[in-house]
Design a protein around this motif. Structure first.
Motif, PDB file in Angstrom:
ATOM      1  N   SER A 207       6.773  23.025 -20.090  1.00  0.00           N
ATOM      2  CA  SER A 207       7.836  23.660 -19.357  1.00  0.00           C
ATOM      3  C   SER A 207       7.257  24.809 -18.178  1.00  0.00           C
ATOM      4  N   LEU A 208       7.934  24.961 -17.336  1.00  0.00           N
ATOM      5  CA  LEU A 208       7.352  25.868 -16.226  1.00  0.00           C
ATOM      6  C   LEU A 208       7.346  27.162 -16.405  1.00  0.00           C
ATOM      7  N   SER A 209       7.673  27.662 -17.464  1.00  0.00           N
ATOM      8  CA  SER A 209       7.879  29.117 -17.795  1.00  0.00           C
ATOM      9  C   SER A 209       6.419  29.596 -18.167  1.00  0.00           C
ATOM     10  N   LYS A 210       6.095  30.876 -17.562  1.00  0.00           N
ATOM     11  CA  LYS A 210       4.561  31.199 -17.916  1.00  0.00           C
ATOM     12  C   LYS A 210       4.733  32.252 -19.046  1.00  0.00           C
ATOM     13  N   PRO A 211       3.609  32.479 -19.641  1.00  0.00           N
ATOM     14  CA  PRO A 211       3.467  33.360 -20.618  1.00  0.00           C
ATOM     15  C   PRO A 211       3.569  34.859 -20.165  1.00  0.00           C
ATOM     16  N   LYS A 212       4.125  35.744 -20.800  1.00  0.00           N
ATOM     17  CA  LYS A 212       4.328  37.278 -20.557  1.00  0.00           C
ATOM     18  C   LYS A 212       2.949  37.799 -19.908  1.00  0.00           C
ATOM     19  N   ASN A 213       1.755  37.347 -20.433  1.00  0.00           N
ATOM     20  CA  ASN A 213       0.431  37.976 -20.059  1.00  0.00           C
ATOM     21  C   ASN A 213      -0.255  37.071 -19.111  1.00  0.00           C
ATOM     22  N   PHE A 214       0.406  36.140 -18.398  1.00  0.00           N
ATOM     23  CA  PHE A 214      -0.140  35.160 -17.622  1.00  0.00           C
ATOM     24  C   PHE A 214      -0.974  35.669 -16.464  1.00  0.00           C
ATOM     25  N   ASN A 215      -0.797  36.756 -15.987  1.00  0.00           N
ATOM     26  CA  ASN A 215      -1.897  37.557 -15.103  1.00  0.00           C
ATOM     27  C   ASN A 215      -3.147  37.868 -15.674  1.00  0.00           C
ATOM     28  N   GLU A 216      -3.047  38.215 -16.895  1.00  0.00           N
ATOM     29  CA  GLU A 216      -4.345  38.650 -17.793  1.00  0.00           C
ATOM     30  C   GLU A 216      -4.845  37.357 -18.026  1.00  0.00           C
ATOM     31  N   VAL A 217      -4.146  36.402 -18.278  1.00  0.00           N
ATOM     32  CA  VAL A 217      -5.065  34.943 -18.578  1.00  0.00           C
ATOM     33  C   VAL A 217      -5.533  34.385 -17.335  1.00  0.00           C
ATOM     34  N   LEU A 218      -4.875  34.808 -16.100  1.00  0.00           N
ATOM     35  CA  LEU A 218      -5.578  34.030 -14.800  1.00  0.00           C
ATOM     36  C   LEU A 218      -6.694  34.887 -14.499  1.00  0.00           C
ATOM     37  N   ARG A 219      -6.765  36.199 -14.806  1.00  0.00           N
ATOM     38  CA  ARG A 219      -8.119  37.222 -14.303  1.00  0.00           C
ATOM     39  C   ARG A 219      -9.160  36.759 -15.609  1.00  0.00           C
ATOM     40  N   PHE A 220      -8.827  36.485 -16.816  1.00  0.00           N
ATOM     41  CA  PHE A 220      -9.864  36.208 -17.618  1.00  0.00           C
ATOM     42  C   PHE A 220     -10.670  34.727 -17.040  1.00  0.00           C
ATOM     43  N   SER A 221      -9.543  33.917 -16.948  1.00  0.00           N
ATOM     44  CA  SER A 221     -10.227  32.506 -16.366  1.00  0.00           C
ATOM     45  C   SER A 221     -11.065  32.540 -15.150  1.00  0.00           C
ATOM     46  N   LEU A 222     -10.512  33.497 -14.014  1.00  0.00           N
ATOM     47  CA  LEU A 222     -11.406  33.709 -12.802  1.00  0.00           C
ATOM     48  C   LEU A 222     -12.770  34.344 -13.211  1.00  0.00           C
ATOM     49  N   TYR A 223     -12.687  35.278 -14.116  1.00  0.00           N
ATOM     50  CA  TYR A 223     -14.194  35.887 -14.542  1.00  0.00           C
ATOM     51  C   TYR A 223     -14.931  34.837 -15.326  1.00  0.00           C
ATOM     52  N   ILE A 224     -14.192  33.821 -16.214  1.00  0.00           N
ATOM     53  CA  ILE A 224     -15.261  33.129 -16.972  1.00  0.00           C
ATOM     54  C   ILE A 224     -15.843  31.898 -16.012  1.00  0.00           C
ATOM     55  N   ILE A 225     -14.799  31.484 -14.920  1.00  0.00           N
ATOM     56  CA  ILE A 225     -15.133  30.410 -14.186  1.00  0.00           C
ATOM     57  C   ILE A 225     -16.413  30.831 -13.344  1.00  0.00           C
ATOM     58  N   MET A 226     -16.589  32.162 -13.064  1.00  0.00           N
ATOM     59  CA  MET A 226     -17.889  32.616 -12.193  1.00  0.00           C
ATOM     60  C   MET A 226     -18.957  32.695 -13.153  1.00  0.00           C
ATOM     61  N   ALA A 227     -18.617  33.519 -14.362  1.00  0.00           N
ATOM     62  CA  ALA A 227     -19.775  33.508 -15.477  1.00  0.00           C
ATOM     63  C   ALA A 227     -20.213  32.178 -16.051  1.00  0.00           C
ATOM     64  N   GLY A 228     -19.297  31.199 -16.132  1.00  0.00           N
ATOM     65  CA  GLY A 228     -19.864  29.929 -16.748  1.00  0.00           C
ATOM     66  C   GLY A 228     -20.527  29.125 -15.677  1.00  0.00           C
ATOM     67  N   SER A 229     -20.282  29.374 -14.267  1.00  0.00           N
ATOM     68  CA  SER A 229     -20.953  28.687 -13.288  1.00  0.00           C
ATOM     69  C   SER A 229     -22.223  29.328 -13.349  1.00  0.00           C
ATOM     70  N   ALA A 230     -22.460  30.564 -13.326  1.00  0.00           N
ATOM     71  CA  ALA A 230     -23.865  31.307 -13.323  1.00  0.00           C
ATOM     72  C   ALA A 230     -24.451  30.985 -14.643  1.00  0.00           C
ATOM     73  N   GLY A 231     -23.877  30.521 -15.857  1.00  0.00           N
ATOM     74  CA  GLY A 231     -24.457  30.299 -16.935  1.00  0.00           C
ATOM     75  C   GLY A 231     -24.970  28.647 -16.674  1.00  0.00           C
ATOM     76  N   ALA A 232     -24.263  28.086 -16.134  1.00  0.00           N
ATOM     77  CA  ALA A 232     -24.726  26.322 -15.933  1.00  0.00           C
ATOM     78  C   ALA A 232     -25.912  26.458 -15.065  1.00  0.00           C
ATOM     79  N   ILE A 233     -26.272  27.459 -14.028  1.00  0.00           N
ATOM     80  CA  ILE A 233     -27.229  27.421 -13.382  1.00  0.00           C
ATOM     81  C   ILE A 233     -28.600  27.868 -13.873  1.00  0.00           C
ATOM     82  N   ILE A 234     -28.369  28.728 -14.947  1.00  0.00           N
ATOM     83  CA  ILE A 234     -29.357  29.086 -15.862  1.00  0.00           C
ATOM     84  C   ILE A 234     -29.884  27.989 -16.553  1.00  0.00           C
ATOM     85  N   LEU A 235     -29.202  26.760 -17.089  1.00  0.00           N
ATOM     86  CA  LEU A 235     -29.507  25.735 -17.920  1.00  0.00           C
ATOM     87  C   LEU A 235     -29.956  24.710 -17.267  1.00  0.00           C
TER      88      LEU A 235
END
Length: 499
Positions: A207-235
């Protein structure tokens, strides 16, 4: 810990089966069937794709694990999965467009020291894309507490394919460039197989409906994409940096030593496959007592298994290098440093899962960025300026990981008032240290034996030494009652044998 140990045991079997295939490929087939230049090229392409993958994945594989168990109705789960499934395309498509537009400039930059890289630069993006969506669908399966099939695809699939392709090269059924193209195709096929399996476990009503906490989901993803990229650099930054200074063959030699040292991390990877969603679930339920229990149990059990393989690998490392072409020798110190940090990672248990799935997940971004910058600067210092060779690359990684892991222990202690330490932890450390120093300095005095010019005596030495070490290690483990879970597994094994 029942579901954890059951699936972890299966995952460990398949991971070590994958390591067996990977070991044969890395130690024998790659080094003999593929030229060092092409082996180094494959190492570079895969490592560089690992650096790009977290950007394309958009952190969604972590997002699914963190948030899925917080939804209780099918409607909420379907809205969540529908919303996050296509988010990686928001990154992947622009990167693909930019990469295509500036392909000539990018490929020229990467191939300054090694021109062979130029014609294969686009492979980096293709593999990164398939790995990103593979991880998304793998996380989809994990939150259904089904990690085994995805683990088979992750650990076994590519290594079996590589073995088949290497034999195809040896028998001149395909060329060396075709080896890379077929391997890329195998990554695409693996992604689709994982997708169909994930949908078979749970198929949402899109569906095109978003979960109620979508903004929180998006913020978490943005944090993780940067943290995960940094983690990949380490490895993977070390294997990426080698072709910038030396011939690409050096990446192949270093990769072999890292592979041997990484052998001990299989139990951690196996157990964390199921511990991650389980930790997320207990945190969402605010079951702090179970979180503490999982932390201590995962730590001691992973230290127990990782410690055994740490001793086995380092006690036999010189004999292992005697099996390889002489160009690959001299990596014993790299093996020691890499294996030590992998054992330390195991000792942390589900520490990372606790931080990433808690309200304190934002600490992962600054911590990962500091680690990435530190490992890059130390690599530049040790490898480029002090000319310490690949030992310098391994030392840089060791220093950063040790400090980072120690900080994570302190952080969880401060925020959750829990530690992985028990009185059995220190007994375990003494057992590992005692056996390491007891077996590292000697080998059995076996005369040189060759079969068709291949050395057999190192294999005999490795087998004899491993049997002796394992027997002493297991005796001490059960005598000192280090792990209740392993005691129960042994009792079940004896019961089955007696029937």
């Amino acid at each position: 810990m029942g579901i954890v140990l059951k699936q972890s045991f299966r995952n460990t079997l398949f991971i070590y089966l994958g390591f067996a295939f990977g070991g044969i490929n890395t130690l024998f087939l790659y080094t003999r069937f593929l030229e060092d230049e092409y082996y180094g090229l494959v190492t570079f392409l895969l490592s560089t794709s690992n650096l790009l993958m977290p950007f394309i994945a958009f952190g969604i594989h972590h997002t699914i694990i963190k948030f899925y168990s917080s939804y209780f109705t099918k409607l909420e789960k379907d809205q969540f999965l529908s919303a996050v499934l296509f988010l990686p395309l928001l990154i992947a498509l622009p990167i693909g467009f930019i990469g295509n537009y500036f392909y000539e400039q990018i490929s020229n930059y990467l191939s300054v020291e090694n021109p062979i890289i130029k014609n294969y630069t686009y492979i980096i993006y293709l593999i990164a894309f398939t790995c990103a969506y593979f991880e998304v669908f793998y996380a989809w399966a994990k939150v259904q507490f089904q990690s085994v099939f995805g683990n088979i695809l992750k650990e076994l699939w590519n290594r079996v394919v590589v073995m088949i392709l290497l034999f195809a090269v040896y028998f001149q059924l395909i060329t060396k460039p075709e080896f890379i193209y077929y391997l890329t195709g195998a990554y695409f096929l693996r992604m689709f197989v994982m997708m169909f399996y994930a949908f078979s476990l749970y198929f949402p009503k899109f569906s095109l409906s978003k979960p109620k906490n979508f903004n929180e989901v998006l913020r978490f993803s943005l944090y993780i994409i940067m943290a995960g990229s940094a983690g990949a650099i380490i490895l993977d930054i070390d294997k990426f940096m080698i072709p910038g200074k030396e011939a690409i063959e050096k990446a192949a030699y270093y990769s072999v030593a890292v592979f041997i040292g990484s052998f001990i991390e299989a139990p951690s990877r196996a157990m964390l496959n199921i511990l991650q969603p389980l930790t997320s679930k207990t945190l969402n339920e605010e079951n702090h007592k179970e979180v503490a229990s999982l932390y201590k149990k995962s730590s001691i059990n992973l230290l127990l298994i990782s410690g055994l393989f740490f001793v086995l690998v380092n006690a036999n490392v010189n004999q292992l290098f005697n099996l390889l072409p002489k160009e690959y020798a001299g990596g014993a110190l790299v093996v020691l440093m890499i294996s030590f940090l992998k054992m330390y990672n195991g000792f942390l248990g589900n520490n990372g899962a606790i931080i990433n799935n808690s309200k304190f997940y934002k600490i992962t971004l600054p911590a990962s960025l500091i680690m990435a910058i530190s490992v890059y600067l130390l690599n530049k210092l040790f490898y480029y300026e002090w000319n310490m060779g690949t030992n310098g690359l391994a030392l840089a990684t060791l220093i950063v990981i040790v400090f980072a892991n120690t900080f994570k222990l302190y952080f969880v202690k401060k925020k959750f008032s829990i530690t992985p330490f028990t009185n059995k932890t220190f007994k375990m450390i003494l057992i590992i240290a005692g056996l390491y120093f007891g077996f590292i300095f000697w080998d059995f005095p076996i005369s040189n034996i060759y079969l068709w010019k291949f050395p057999i005596h190192p294999i005999i030495n490795i087998i004899l030494k491993s049997i002796l070490i394992t027997a002493i290690y297991l005796y001490l483990i059960f005598r000192l009652n280090i792990s209740n879970e392993f005691d129960l597994l042994l009792q079940k094994f004896y019961k089955r044998q007696s029937k």
